[in-house]
Design a protein around this motif. Structure first.
Motif, PDB file in Angstrom:
ATOM      1  N   GLU A 131      39.870   4.451 -20.882  1.00 20.72           N
ATOM      2  CA  GLU A 131      40.218   3.856 -19.857  1.00 20.72           C
ATOM      3  C   GLU A 131      39.685   4.463 -19.150  1.00 20.72           C
ATOM      4  O   GLU A 131      38.846   3.926 -17.355  1.00 20.72           O
ATOM      5  N   LEU A 132      39.839   5.789 -18.788  1.00 21.72           N
ATOM      6  CA  LEU A 132      39.409   6.431 -17.720  1.00 21.72           C
ATOM      7  C   LEU A 132      38.238   6.659 -16.743  1.00 21.72           C
ATOM      8  O   LEU A 132      37.585   6.952 -15.703  1.00 21.72           O
ATOM      9  N   GLN A 133      37.263   6.257 -17.474  1.00 25.50           N
ATOM     10  CA  GLN A 133      35.494   6.346 -17.183  1.00 25.50           C
ATOM     11  C   GLN A 133      35.390   5.107 -16.636  1.00 25.50           C
ATOM     12  O   GLN A 133      34.362   4.929 -16.373  1.00 25.50           O
ATOM     13  N   GLN A 134      36.293   4.425 -16.866  1.00 33.64           N
ATOM     14  CA  GLN A 134      35.260   3.451 -16.264  1.00 33.64           C
ATOM     15  C   GLN A 134      36.063   2.356 -15.176  1.00 33.64           C
ATOM     16  O   GLN A 134      37.242   2.000 -14.799  1.00 33.64           O
ATOM     17  N   ILE A 135      35.671   1.077 -14.958  1.00 32.90           N
ATOM     18  CA  ILE A 135      36.319   0.591 -13.031  1.00 32.90           C
ATOM     19  C   ILE A 135      36.705  -0.419 -13.577  1.00 32.90           C
ATOM     20  O   ILE A 135      36.873  -1.353 -14.794  1.00 32.90           O
ATOM     21  N   MET A 136      38.176  -0.431 -13.543  1.00 34.04           N
ATOM     22  CA  MET A 136      39.017  -1.688 -13.657  1.00 34.04           C
ATOM     23  C   MET A 136      38.675  -3.182 -12.125  1.00 34.04           C
ATOM     24  O   MET A 136      38.340  -2.672 -11.141  1.00 34.04           O
ATOM     25  N   GLN A 137      38.844  -4.281 -12.794  1.00 33.95           N
ATOM     26  CA  GLN A 137      38.941  -5.654 -12.036  1.00 33.95           C
ATOM     27  C   GLN A 137      40.158  -5.611 -12.070  1.00 33.95           C
ATOM     28  O   GLN A 137      40.779  -6.727 -13.254  1.00 33.95           O
ATOM     29  N   ILE A 138      40.284  -7.155 -10.839  1.00 33.96           N
ATOM     30  CA  ILE A 138      41.252  -7.720 -10.929  1.00 33.96           C
ATOM     31  C   ILE A 138      41.332  -8.862 -10.407  1.00 33.96           C
ATOM     32  O   ILE A 138      39.795  -8.770  -9.258  1.00 33.96           O
ATOM     33  N   THR A 139      42.050  -9.567  -9.726  1.00 37.01           N
ATOM     34  CA  THR A 139      41.328 -11.596  -9.607  1.00 37.01           C
ATOM     35  C   THR A 139      42.373 -11.149  -8.519  1.00 37.01           C
ATOM     36  O   THR A 139      43.660 -11.254  -8.481  1.00 37.01           O
ATOM     37  N   TYR A 140      41.856 -11.664  -6.989  1.00 36.51           N
ATOM     38  CA  TYR A 140      42.363 -11.927  -6.042  1.00 36.51           C
ATOM     39  C   TYR A 140      42.454 -13.394  -5.842  1.00 36.51           C
ATOM     40  O   TYR A 140      41.467 -14.370  -6.010  1.00 36.51           O
ATOM     41  N   SER A 141      43.116 -13.699  -5.133  1.00 31.45           N
ATOM     42  CA  SER A 141      43.114 -15.241  -4.201  1.00 31.45           C
ATOM     43  C   SER A 141      42.710 -15.359  -3.132  1.00 31.45           C
ATOM     44  O   SER A 141      43.042 -14.365  -2.001  1.00 31.45           O
ATOM     45  N   LEU A 142      41.679 -16.306  -2.470  1.00 35.50           N
ATOM     46  CA  LEU A 142      41.273 -16.360  -1.058  1.00 35.50           C
ATOM     47  C   LEU A 142      41.336 -17.379  -0.876  1.00 35.50           C
ATOM     48  O   LEU A 142      40.153 -18.418  -1.166  1.00 35.50           O
ATOM     49  N   GLY A 143      42.183 -17.932   0.168  1.00 37.18           N
ATOM     50  CA  GLY A 143      42.196 -19.095   0.674  1.00 37.18           C
ATOM     51  C   GLY A 143      42.992 -19.823  -1.186  1.00 37.18           C
ATOM     52  O   GLY A 143      43.671 -19.844  -2.190  1.00 37.18           O
ATOM     53  N   SER A 144      42.467 -20.303  -1.614  1.00 41.76           N
ATOM     54  CA  SER A 144      42.304 -21.895  -3.108  1.00 41.76           C
ATOM     55  C   SER A 144      41.525 -21.186  -4.379  1.00 41.76           C
ATOM     56  O   SER A 144      42.160 -21.331  -5.573  1.00 41.76           O
ATOM     57  N   ARG A 145      40.972 -20.088  -3.823  1.00 41.42           N
ATOM     58  CA  ARG A 145      39.671 -19.614  -4.668  1.00 41.42           C
ATOM     59  C   ARG A 145      40.488 -18.102  -5.209  1.00 41.42           C
ATOM     60  O   ARG A 145      40.593 -17.594  -4.736  1.00 41.42           O
ATOM     61  N   ARG A 146      40.115 -18.251  -6.831  1.00 42.72           N
ATOM     62  CA  ARG A 146      39.963 -16.863  -7.519  1.00 42.72           C
ATOM     63  C   ARG A 146      38.662 -16.075  -7.455  1.00 42.72           C
ATOM     64  O   ARG A 146      37.908 -16.951  -7.486  1.00 42.72           O
ATOM     65  N   VAL A 147      39.368 -14.945  -6.998  1.00 43.30           N
ATOM     66  CA  VAL A 147      37.920 -13.989  -7.292  1.00 43.30           C
ATOM     67  C   VAL A 147      38.304 -12.999  -7.495  1.00 43.30           C
ATOM     68  O   VAL A 147      39.407 -11.999  -7.563  1.00 43.30           O
ATOM     69  N   ALA A 148      36.927 -12.724  -8.774  1.00 44.83           N
ATOM     70  CA  ALA A 148      36.587 -11.086  -9.280  1.00 44.83           C
ATOM     71  C   ALA A 148      36.738  -9.854  -8.416  1.00 44.83           C
ATOM     72  O   ALA A 148      35.981  -9.839  -7.966  1.00 44.83           O
ATOM     73  N   ALA A 149      37.128  -8.599  -7.964  1.00 40.15           N
ATOM     74  CA  ALA A 149      36.857  -8.208  -7.266  1.00 40.15           C
ATOM     75  C   ALA A 149      37.023  -6.127  -8.140  1.00 40.15           C
ATOM     76  O   ALA A 149      38.021  -6.185  -9.463  1.00 40.15           O
ATOM     77  N   LEU A 150      36.418  -5.192  -8.178  1.00 45.87           N
ATOM     78  CA  LEU A 150      36.606  -4.037  -8.595  1.00 45.87           C
ATOM     79  C   LEU A 150      36.957  -3.037  -7.714  1.00 45.87           C
ATOM     80  O   LEU A 150      37.307  -3.272  -6.707  1.00 45.87           O
ATOM     81  N   ILE A 151      38.014  -2.583  -8.238  1.00 43.73           N
ATOM     82  CA  ILE A 151      38.695  -1.086  -7.696  1.00 43.73           C
ATOM     83  C   ILE A 151      37.938  -0.397  -7.906  1.00 43.73           C
ATOM     84  O   ILE A 151      37.520   0.586  -9.095  1.00 43.73           O
ATOM     85  N   ASP A 152      37.660   0.753  -6.859  1.00 38.89           N
ATOM     86  CA  ASP A 152      37.181   1.963  -6.157  1.00 38.89           C
ATOM     87  C   ASP A 152      37.520   2.523  -6.249  1.00 38.89           C
ATOM     88  O   ASP A 152      37.336   2.936  -4.380  1.00 38.89           O
ATOM     89  N   THR A 153      38.205   3.589  -6.433  1.00 37.38           N
ATOM     90  CA  THR A 153      38.539   5.007  -5.912  1.00 37.38           C
ATOM     91  C   THR A 153      37.805   5.647  -5.082  1.00 37.38           C
ATOM     92  O   THR A 153      38.126   6.932  -4.601  1.00 37.38           O
ATOM     93  N   GLY A 154      36.313   5.483  -5.908  1.00 42.72           N
ATOM     94  CA  GLY A 154      35.483   6.286  -5.019  1.00 42.72           C
ATOM     95  C   GLY A 154      34.552   6.011  -3.627  1.00 42.72           C
ATOM     96  O   GLY A 154      34.423   6.690  -2.863  1.00 42.72           O
TER      97      GLY A 154
END
Length: 352
Positions: A131-154
């Motif tokens: 998975e080294l060349q792929q971007i990871m995606q996590i889900t975080y909460s903003l208030g009551s809403r769940r939002v997908a976010a990309l983790i980009d070390t670049g």
């Protein structure tokens, strides 16, 4: 099939075949040369094929050499071209072609070997860290809403799209003023910033302490949110790319989450940004008739600066130039060109 034709008709057919003969795939030069010799003998007769008369030999060389070069495989002909001389006989061209054939074969084997080694190396690297060349995606909460976010070390900073920012209630965001900040994409193109807002987010359901972070709002972003190095460093992210396990600290407590793999790569994000901007410009020009007409007028006024053909080089009028000459004009005879190239030369001369 040829039984119903006389000898003259058969010879005409053979001459037509000789003019269109081509080297087959994986056919060696010696085999190709043998086919040319046999076809020439059938087309012009045994007497012409075996004659030792100087004029007949010259004509025979010219016909065979033209057929050989014209139908030769492009890879061999390209390698052969620089070593050809106008005075080369058919036999000499065949010998040079065989040498070039060996060079082409060696080059092909080398390239295949290098490609195989590279593929093995890439496969080994992939197996070590799939998975080294792929971007990871996590889900975080903003208030009551769940939002997908990309983790980009670049990415040095965290950003959100302007469309997503509009969906956030005013009570859940605070606008911040950050001056002298210029954003650029991974393609080193400027990225316009609308504003900067402070958001409070939660990454883990057990983590009750919200995380405050500044997010720059940018238009035409392909995803809702990108978590950059400012966010990653602040929470002391530890990323295991093999298991996609992410550890972070928030107010002294350690938390663990598992990320997903995103299908969007950094270059794809840039491409989407460019495409959206281009679509907006086209839409703007399409809607605004005045702008379209102005653009047409500008092009019409400056049409003289656009080349209309490959031979249209323009004209320099800023400086006068002269070359002083001494003595009578120098004359050198025209260099002889291979017959197979004469149609190409004539075509280019006509274009000029």
């Amino acid at each position: 099939m040829e039984a119903g034709f006389d000898d003259a008709t058969i010879q005409d057919m053979r001459r037509a075949q000789l003019s269109k003969i081509e080297q087959k795939f994986n056919e060696r030069i010696r085999e190709y040369r043998h086919r040319i010799d046999e076809l020439y003998k059938s087309a012009y007769g045994r007497a012409a094929a075996e004659s030792q008369d100087a004029e007949v030999i010259q004509l025979r060389n010219a016909v065979k050499k033209e057929a050989l070069l014209k139908g030769m495989r492009l890879t061999i002909r390209t390698s052969l071209w620089n070593s050809l001389k106008a005075t080369d006989t058919y036999e000499e061209v065949v010998e040079k072609a065989q040498v070039c054939e060996q060079v082409v074969d060696l080059r092909r084997l080398t390239e295949e070997s290098e490609a195989h080694k590279k593929a093995e190396q890439q496969e080994n690297e992939k197996n070590k860290n799939p998975e080294l060349q792929q971007i990871m995606q996590i889900t975080y909460s903003l208030g009551s809403r769940r939002v997908a976010a990309l983790i980009d070390t670049g990415s040095t900073t965290s950003v959100i799209s302007s469309d997503f920012e509009k969906q956030i209630p005013q009570t859940a965001k605070k606008e911040r003023s950050i001056e002298n900040l210029n954003l650029i994409t991974a393609c080193r193109d400027p990225m316009p910033k609308v504003k900067t807002v402070e958001l409070q987010v939660k990454l883990h359901s057990v983590d009750s302490d919200p995380i405050k972070n500044n997010f720059h709002v940018v238009p035409n972003l392909a995803v809702s949110c990108i978590l950059g190095m400012d966010f990653i460093t602040n929470l002391e992210f530890r990323i295991n790319t093999a298991s996609r396990r992410i550890s972070y600290k928030n107010i002294g407590k350690q938390y663990h989450i598992v990320a997903k793999v995103s299908e969007i790569q950094p270059c794809h994000v840039c491409v989407i940004i460019h495409q959206k901007l281009e679509e907006e410009i086209k839409e703007l020009i399409g809607k605004t008739e005045i702008r379209k007409e102005d653009l047409r007028k500008v092009l019409e006024r400056n049409k003289h600066i656009f080349a209309t053909s490959d031979s249209d080089f323009g004209e320099a009028i800023g400086e006068e130039h002269s070359i002083p000459t001494v003595g009578p004009p120098v004359y050198t005879p025209q260099r002889r060109q291979p017959r197979v190239m004469l149609p190409v030369i004539e075509k280019n001369v006509e274009m000029m």
